[in-house]
Design an enzyme around this catalytic site. Structure first.
Site, mmCIF file in Angstrom:
data_model
loop_
_atom_site.group_PDB
_atom_site.id
_atom_site.type_symbol
_atom_site.label_atom_id
_atom_site.label_comp_id
_atom_site.label_asym_id
_atom_site.label_seq_id
_atom_site.Cartn_x
_atom_site.Cartn_y
_atom_site.Cartn_z
ATOM 1 N N ASP A 7 0.560 -0.874 0.023
ATOM 2 C CA ASP A 7 0.114 -0.004 0.023
ATOM 3 C C ASP A 7 1.065 1.230 0.049
ATOM 4 O O ASP A 7 2.046 1.184 0.378
ATOM 5 C CB ASP A 7 -0.731 0.017 1.109
ATOM 6 C CG ASP A 7 -1.790 1.150 1.452
ATOM 7 O OD1 ASP A 7 -2.410 1.591 0.545
ATOM 8 O OD2 ASP A 7 -1.751 1.748 2.529
ATOM 9 N N ASP A 9 -0.291 5.028 0.841
ATOM 10 C CA ASP A 9 -0.413 6.373 1.920
ATOM 11 C C ASP A 9 -0.510 5.225 3.417
ATOM 12 O O ASP A 9 -1.405 4.513 3.605
ATOM 13 C CB ASP A 9 -1.875 6.747 1.825
ATOM 14 C CG ASP A 9 -1.833 7.571 0.286
ATOM 15 O OD1 ASP A 9 -2.016 8.689 0.384
ATOM 16 O OD2 ASP A 9 -1.878 6.802 -0.650
ATOM 17 N N ASP A 169 -1.770 -0.926 6.064
ATOM 18 C CA ASP A 169 -1.911 -0.289 7.173
ATOM 19 C C ASP A 169 -3.526 0.013 7.811
ATOM 20 O O ASP A 169 -3.589 0.821 8.626
ATOM 21 C CB ASP A 169 -1.063 1.053 7.177
ATOM 22 C CG ASP A 169 -1.724 2.037 6.287
ATOM 23 O OD1 ASP A 169 -2.303 3.275 6.954
ATOM 24 O OD2 ASP A 169 -2.440 1.820 5.316
#
Length: 222
Positions: A7, A9, A169
C-alpha cells in the site's frame, strides 16, 4: 516470482499532512475554516479524500453527501498542485524494498490513491523506479479490497499471485489479503498503528528493518 505488494498512503509514506492541507482548502473555500487537524486527524487522512471530507463536514451543520461529491474533485485538484510539501517516506522503507529486490522478490504498489496522483508522488519522491508495478484506484473498474486490484499489481511485475504478500496499514489492506488468500503484513508505525493487532494479520512490523525476514518466513513454502 514471489512478490511483495505495498500500500502507499500510511505504509510506504506518510502523506497525511498534504492530504489534510488539501481538504482544509475545500472547507476554507466554503467559509468553514480548517476543520481538520494535521496531527489528530492523520489516521482519517490516510483513508482517502472522501473520508476526510466526511469527517470535516460531520463537525458542522448543513453539509452532507452532496457536498462531499462536489468538493472531492476540488480536493484532488488542490492536492495535485501541492502533493509533496509535507509527505515523507517512512524510515527504512526503501532499504526494505531494495533488500527484497536483492533477494529476488518482485515489488509493486496497490493503492486506492488515483493512479495519476500516485505516479506523480512517487516520481517527486524519487522512488518510482524502485517499483515494478503501480496500480491505483482508477486503474481498474475495481479497487481494494477487491482482490483483483492486488492481483493486477502482481501480474504487471510478472509475479505469481499465489506467491504474494501484501504490506499495508488498514482494514482495507487486511480484507484485500483475505479476499486474495494471501498473507498480510500490517505496519504499526502509522497513525492507526495501535489498531492493527485487532485485525489479526499474519504479521505485524514495528520497523521496516523487520520486513525482509518476515516476508521470507511467510512465503517460505510458496
Amino acid at each position: 516470482m514471489r512478490s511483495v505488494i505495498f500500500d502507499l498512503d500510511g505504509t510506504l509514506a506518510d502523506t497525511s499532512g498534504d492530504l489534510i492541507a488539501a481538504a482544509n482548502v475545500c472547507f476554507e473555500g466554503l467559509g468553514l475554516g480548517a476543520l481538520l487537524d494535521p496531527a489528530k486527524d492523520a489516521g482519517t487522512a490516510l483513508r482517502g479524500g472522501r473520508a476526510m471530507l466526511s469527517l470535516g463536514f460531520s463537525r458542522v451543520d448543513g453539509f452532507g453527501e452532496d457536498e462531499i461529491l462536489r468538493q472531492y474533485p476540488v480536493l484532488l485538484e488542490t492536492y495535485a498542485k501541492d502533493i509533496d510539501t509535507h509527505t515523507v517516506m517512512y524510515d527504512g522503507a526503501m532499504d526494505a524494498v531494495e533488500a527484497l529486490k536483492s533477494a529476488g522478490y518482485g515489488v509493486g504498489i496497490a493503492t486506492n490513491k488515483p493512479e495519476g496522483l500516485a505516479e506523480e508522488l512517487m516520481k517527486r519522491l524519487g522512488v518510482r523506479d524502485a517499483f515494478a508495478s503501480l496500480v491505483g484506484a482508477d486503474t481498474l473498474p475495481v479497487r481494494k479490497p477487491d482482490p483483483e486490484h492486488l492481483f493486477e499489481a502482481v501480474r504487471r511485475l510478472g509475479g505469481d499471485t499465489a506467491k504474494t504478500c501484501l504490506v499495508g496499514d488498514s482494514d482495507t489492506d487486511r480484507n484485500t489479503a483475505l479476499a486474495a488468500g494471501v498473507p498480510s503484513i500490517l505496519v504499526t508505525f502509522g497513525p492507526s498503528g495501535e489498531d492493527m493487532a485487532a485485525l489479526k494479520p499474519e504479521a505485524l512490523i514495528d520497523d521496516f528493518a523487520e520486513l525482509p525476514s518476515v516476508v521470507e518466513r511467510l512465503l517460505a513454502g510458496a
